[in-house]
Motif scaffolding. Structure first.
Motif: not given
Lengths: 204, 204, 204
Positions: B8-18
């Protein structure tokens, strides 16, 4: 099922179909067209419910709306050639839809104890915001902001409904008069190609 | 912290970066890029929570999400040259993200007692609506409406999850199968350059 | 009525007028311009209230906001030539508006017991999201994402307010300092033509 319920379902289907057709014209894929079809059909009522705090929103609790919408979209994919030829029928359902949605929005707002101007806004929101979201997601300026008598018909019909409600007129009579007014105004506007005036602002 | 939380945290970071990278490509300033990064990361879950009436929405009550997102955006500003070169890694995290978000959305909807089709919509909303809002705010037609197999992977994975849930299969097993299916479908779609069909509508 | 209430009403009017003028410049019709005027004025507070679960949203329960907004929009239609010449006065009211909205948003979030970073987001949301919705509906990339020091002034002012609040400084003093800071930063930014830096991302 009374007549208003039937008109509610017919209007919802008409909105789903018109949203899907718009999306297909924009060359969106099947998922994009489905997304736009759903948003067009449920968007107005959803925004109304969220603003009033009436959550979970209607179509989440009553799954039959969602199933009806998905079926409409699916049939649009298969029979789009025939449906496009039925544009006049579709436009009539759509007009019935905005009439019904205006009334449903106003009635819900009355139940929530909101003031008359806000009841009007809630009725209007139910009727037109789905189309606003459809156009915004398709990257267009919403059609009803610059073309056609559409919201105006809802405002006129909504005013009539609120006045009749204020004087305690029979519910079915009020509903019928309101929907007929909205349909009449909309059809007259289409026939005579009427549109709202614009103010031309130029910065010197 | 179990694996799902980590993902969940990894996905949230990936979305923020993209989201941040999209905004920088659109020549937005640091505030604009931050705004888009936050909306991309929290948008899907926010819309899901609002529709279900689960307010205040998750990231408002749990500030760690917001801090994680802001840190991701800040690091993107500093290391954007290196991050761009890591696009494949980022794309993998993003794919893990949509898998996890689909499951989280469905699980929340099940807790709220919603019907299966609506659970699917809530899972899909968690996974894809952040990207829809990102593109709409950047004045583009949302990418997932006309390109790539993205939502389709979530729908397939979500269907598998709901079927396994219906038959009472072990939770961790269901979650793993679902995420792996979503990742597999998405990677296959990228590898073979698959996309959903479009229907060409022409008004004669 | 204290000074903050007065500034709240003045700011709301300024937002309604600026939204209406934007819409007229975009050649929207009277309904479109009214819709955009209302959304610009209430949009920020509405999104803040929805995120926090504070529904029905403020302007639905307190009809005086809606009446004030409609009156501002109506007067803009009639006197738009004179109002355009008053752009500097309008810009001042608008600046007072964002200052007041930032404080109101932060104070509501404090009452809801939210953490400081989220209080800041709620303040910022109240101040700038109306403009974001206005530009998105008018099919533009939101102005504050790529031009001018606007959100930055709110963030600076909001930080000052939160620090003063943390140290238990007198409310009226904190409010005054915050609004004056926001106005000062915004006016200096306009005078010296400052804007936030952009990062140029090029994909090689």
């Amino acid at each position: 099922m009374n007549l208003l319920d039937f008109a509610d379902y017919a209007g919802t289907c008409a909105f789903a179909i018109s949203g899907t057709l718009s999306a297909l014209e924009k060359k969106l894929d099947l998922f994009g067209a489905t997304f736009i079809g759903v948003v067009t059909a449920v968007g107005g009522g959803t925004i109304r419910d969220i603003l009033m705090g009436n959550t979970p929103v209607t179509w989440i609790s009553n799954v039959e709306y969602f199933i009806l919408i998905c079926a409409s979209i699916f049939l649009t994919f298969i029979f789009y050639k025939r449906i496009i030829k039925l544009k006049q029928t579709l436009s009539l359902f759509d007009t019935i839809g905005i009439g019904v949605f205006t009334i449903i929005g106003i009635e819900k707002a009355i139940v929530f104890g909101l003031s008359s101007p806000i009841c009007m806004v809630m009725g209007l929101s139910s009727a037109v915001v789905g189309g606003v979201l459809r156009d915004t997601l398709c990257n267009d300026v919403p059609l009803i902001f610059h073309k056609e008598i559409y919201a105006t018909a809802c405002i006129a019909g909504g005013t009539i409904y609120l006045i009749l409600h204020y004087y305690g007129v029979n519910l079915y009579f009020s509903q019928s008069i309101t929907i007929l007014s909205i349909i009449a105004i909309r059809l007259l506007a289409i026939k005579f190609n009427l549109s709202l005036p614009k103010i031309t602002v130029s910065e010197e």
